[in-house]
Write an enzyme that holds these catalytic residues in place. Structure first.
Site, PDB file in Angstrom:
ATOM      1  N   ASP A  80       0.862  -1.185   0.000  1.00 52.61           N
ATOM      2  CA  ASP A  80       0.000   0.000   0.000  1.00 52.61           C
ATOM      3  C   ASP A  80       0.899   1.236   0.000  1.00 52.61           C
ATOM      4  O   ASP A  80       1.915   1.274   0.717  1.00 52.61           O
ATOM      5  CB  ASP A  80      -0.896  -0.022   1.249  1.00 52.61           C
ATOM      6  CG  ASP A  80      -2.056   0.958   1.166  1.00 52.61           C
ATOM      7  OD1 ASP A  80      -1.799   2.173   0.999  1.00 52.61           O
ATOM      8  OD2 ASP A  80      -3.202   0.517   1.265  1.00 52.61           O
TER       9      ASP A  80
ATOM     10  N   HIS B 242     -10.255  -5.515  -3.027  1.00 50.58           N
ATOM     11  CA  HIS B 242      -8.887  -5.768  -2.552  1.00 50.58           C
ATOM     12  C   HIS B 242      -8.921  -6.160  -1.089  1.00 50.58           C
ATOM     13  O   HIS B 242      -9.808  -5.752  -0.348  1.00 50.58           O
ATOM     14  CB  HIS B 242      -7.985  -4.544  -2.762  1.00 50.58           C
ATOM     15  CG  HIS B 242      -8.535  -3.282  -2.174  1.00 50.58           C
ATOM     16  ND1 HIS B 242      -9.513  -2.538  -2.795  1.00 50.58           N
ATOM     17  CD2 HIS B 242      -8.266  -2.642  -1.013  1.00 50.58           C
ATOM     18  CE1 HIS B 242      -9.820  -1.496  -2.040  1.00 50.58           C
ATOM     19  NE2 HIS B 242      -9.080  -1.535  -0.950  1.00 50.58           N
TER      20      HIS B 242
ATOM     21  N   HIS C 197      -6.709  -6.094   2.440  1.00 46.40           N
ATOM     22  CA  HIS C 197      -5.577  -5.506   3.157  1.00 46.40           C
ATOM     23  C   HIS C 197      -4.957  -6.576   4.055  1.00 46.40           C
ATOM     24  O   HIS C 197      -5.682  -7.279   4.775  1.00 46.40           O
ATOM     25  CB  HIS C 197      -6.022  -4.375   4.088  1.00 46.40           C
ATOM     26  CG  HIS C 197      -6.596  -3.174   3.401  1.00 46.40           C
ATOM     27  ND1 HIS C 197      -5.859  -2.034   3.184  1.00 46.40           N
ATOM     28  CD2 HIS C 197      -7.823  -2.933   2.886  1.00 46.40           C
ATOM     29  CE1 HIS C 197      -6.623  -1.127   2.581  1.00 46.40           C
ATOM     30  NE2 HIS C 197      -7.819  -1.649   2.386  1.00 46.40           N
TER      31      HIS C 197
ATOM     32  N   ASN D 201     -12.790  -3.677   2.805  1.00 46.16           N
ATOM     33  CA  ASN D 201     -13.889  -2.705   2.900  1.00 46.16           C
ATOM     34  C   ASN D 201     -14.805  -2.792   1.683  1.00 46.16           C
ATOM     35  O   ASN D 201     -14.316  -2.934   0.555  1.00 46.16           O
ATOM     36  CB  ASN D 201     -13.311  -1.288   2.993  1.00 46.16           C
ATOM     37  CG  ASN D 201     -12.379  -1.110   4.182  1.00 46.16           C
ATOM     38  OD1 ASN D 201     -12.641  -1.637   5.249  1.00 46.16           O
ATOM     39  ND2 ASN D 201     -11.289  -0.393   3.991  1.00 46.16           N
TER      40      ASN D 201
ATOM     41  N   GLN E 196     -14.381   2.022   1.909  1.00 46.87           N
ATOM     42  CA  GLN E 196     -13.747   1.669   0.623  1.00 46.87           C
ATOM     43  C   GLN E 196     -13.527   2.945  -0.185  1.00 46.87           C
ATOM     44  O   GLN E 196     -14.460   3.736  -0.388  1.00 46.87           O
ATOM     45  CB  GLN E 196     -14.630   0.692  -0.167  1.00 46.87           C
ATOM     46  CG  GLN E 196     -13.941   0.159  -1.422  1.00 46.87           C
ATOM     47  CD  GLN E 196     -14.778  -0.881  -2.174  1.00 46.87           C
ATOM     48  OE1 GLN E 196     -15.944  -1.101  -1.844  1.00 46.87           O
ATOM     49  NE2 GLN E 196     -14.185  -1.484  -3.185  1.00 46.87           N
TER      50      GLN E 196
HETATM   51  P1  AMP Z   1      -9.724   1.058   0.763  1.00 47.27           P
HETATM   52  O1  AMP Z   1      -9.894   2.258   1.644  1.00 47.27           O
HETATM   53  O2  AMP Z   1     -10.027  -0.239   1.446  1.00 47.27           O
HETATM   54  O3  AMP Z   1     -10.459   1.210  -0.548  1.00 47.27           O
HETATM   55  O4  AMP Z   1      -8.183   0.984   0.459  1.00 47.27           O
HETATM   56  C1  AMP Z   1      -7.575   1.610  -0.599  1.00 47.27           C
HETATM   57  C2  AMP Z   1      -6.104   1.606  -0.306  1.00 47.27           C
HETATM   58  O5  AMP Z   1      -5.409   1.788  -1.518  1.00 47.27           O
HETATM   59  C3  AMP Z   1      -5.654   2.715   0.632  1.00 47.27           C
HETATM   60  O6  AMP Z   1      -5.042   2.105   1.788  1.00 47.27           O
HETATM   61  C4  AMP Z   1      -4.661   3.528  -0.182  1.00 47.27           C
HETATM   62  O7  AMP Z   1      -3.565   3.954   0.580  1.00 47.27           O
HETATM   63  C5  AMP Z   1      -4.251   2.544  -1.255  1.00 47.27           C
HETATM   64  N1  AMP Z   1      -3.852   3.104  -2.538  1.00 47.27           N
HETATM   65  C6  AMP Z   1      -4.528   4.025  -3.259  1.00 47.27           C
HETATM   66  N2  AMP Z   1      -3.870   4.275  -4.417  1.00 47.27           N
HETATM   67  C7  AMP Z   1      -2.773   3.466  -4.421  1.00 47.27           C
HETATM   68  C8  AMP Z   1      -1.687   3.250  -5.322  1.00 47.27           C
HETATM   69  N3  AMP Z   1      -1.596   3.914  -6.469  1.00 47.27           N
HETATM   70  N4  AMP Z   1      -0.738   2.349  -4.986  1.00 47.27           N
HETATM   71  C9  AMP Z   1      -0.804   1.667  -3.819  1.00 47.27           C
HETATM   72  N5  AMP Z   1      -1.802   1.830  -2.926  1.00 47.27           N
HETATM   73  C10 AMP Z   1      -2.763   2.713  -3.209  1.00 47.27           C
END
Ligand code: AMP
Ligand code: ZN
Length: 143
Positions: free
Chosen positions: A30, A104, A106, A91, A98
């Site tokens: 992440d 995805h 975590h 999420n 989300q």
């Molecule tokens: P969620 O809140 O469960 O949708 O998680 C999305 C996650 O994606 C967050 O923890 C962000 O920090 C991560 N994220 C968003 N854009 C990127 C990216 N380009 N590369 C890696 N992680 C990302």
């Protein structure tokens, strides 16, 4: 999906810190390392959330999460930085936190005393409410 950043990352069209890849998944760090070793398991197919992902892919994602959790535990221990625990979480929908609408998982290595996040606020609920909540969910199981 044309405009989905995780589709592009999973396909390797956007660079990422990849820790694992196979024909179905890419696992990346992440960008915002909530904890050191915070990973995201991205299916290469686009599914918005848990309601869309087919059961076989969902099963594979969870098995992969176990493998990566173990890899982090073993790898950090070998590096002299042992972990105390791992969260595996996911999420679905804006209300659930989300922010990227591509399914995805975590995987979050945890250290005792780290700045852990509260996922929910504890509330006490009456016995009647508990019964009603059970009934609502059971009704959904049968639908
Ligand atoms: P969620 O809140 O469960 O949708 O998680 C999305 C996650 O994606 C967050 O923890 C962000 O920090 C991560 N994220 C968003 N854009 C990127 C990216 N380009 N590369 C890696 N992680 C990302
Ligand atoms: Zn996508």
């Amino acid at each position: 999906m044309d405009n989905c950043i995780f589709c592009k990352i999973a396909a390797g069209e956007i660079p990422s810190s990849t820790v694992y890849e196979d024909q179905d998944f890419r696992v990346i760090l992440d960008l915002n390392q909530g904890m050191k070793g915070h990973m995201l398991i991205l299916p290469k197919e686009h599914y918005a959330n848990v309601f869309e992902i087919p059961d076989p892919a969902l099963g594979k994602a969870m098995i992969l999460a176990k493998r990566l959790a173990r890899a982090a535990k073993v790898g950090f221990e070998k590096a002299g930085e042992p972990l105390d625990g791992v969260n595996i979480l996911q999420n679905n929908g804006e209300a659930a936190g989300q922010t990227v609408m591509h399914y995805h998982l975590h995987v979050l290595p945890r250290i005792k005393g780290d700045d852990s996040f509260p996922v929910w606020q504890e509330k006490s609920v009456s016995a009647e409410e508990m019964t009603k909540i059970c009934e609502n969910i059971k009704g959904g199981l049968e639908a």
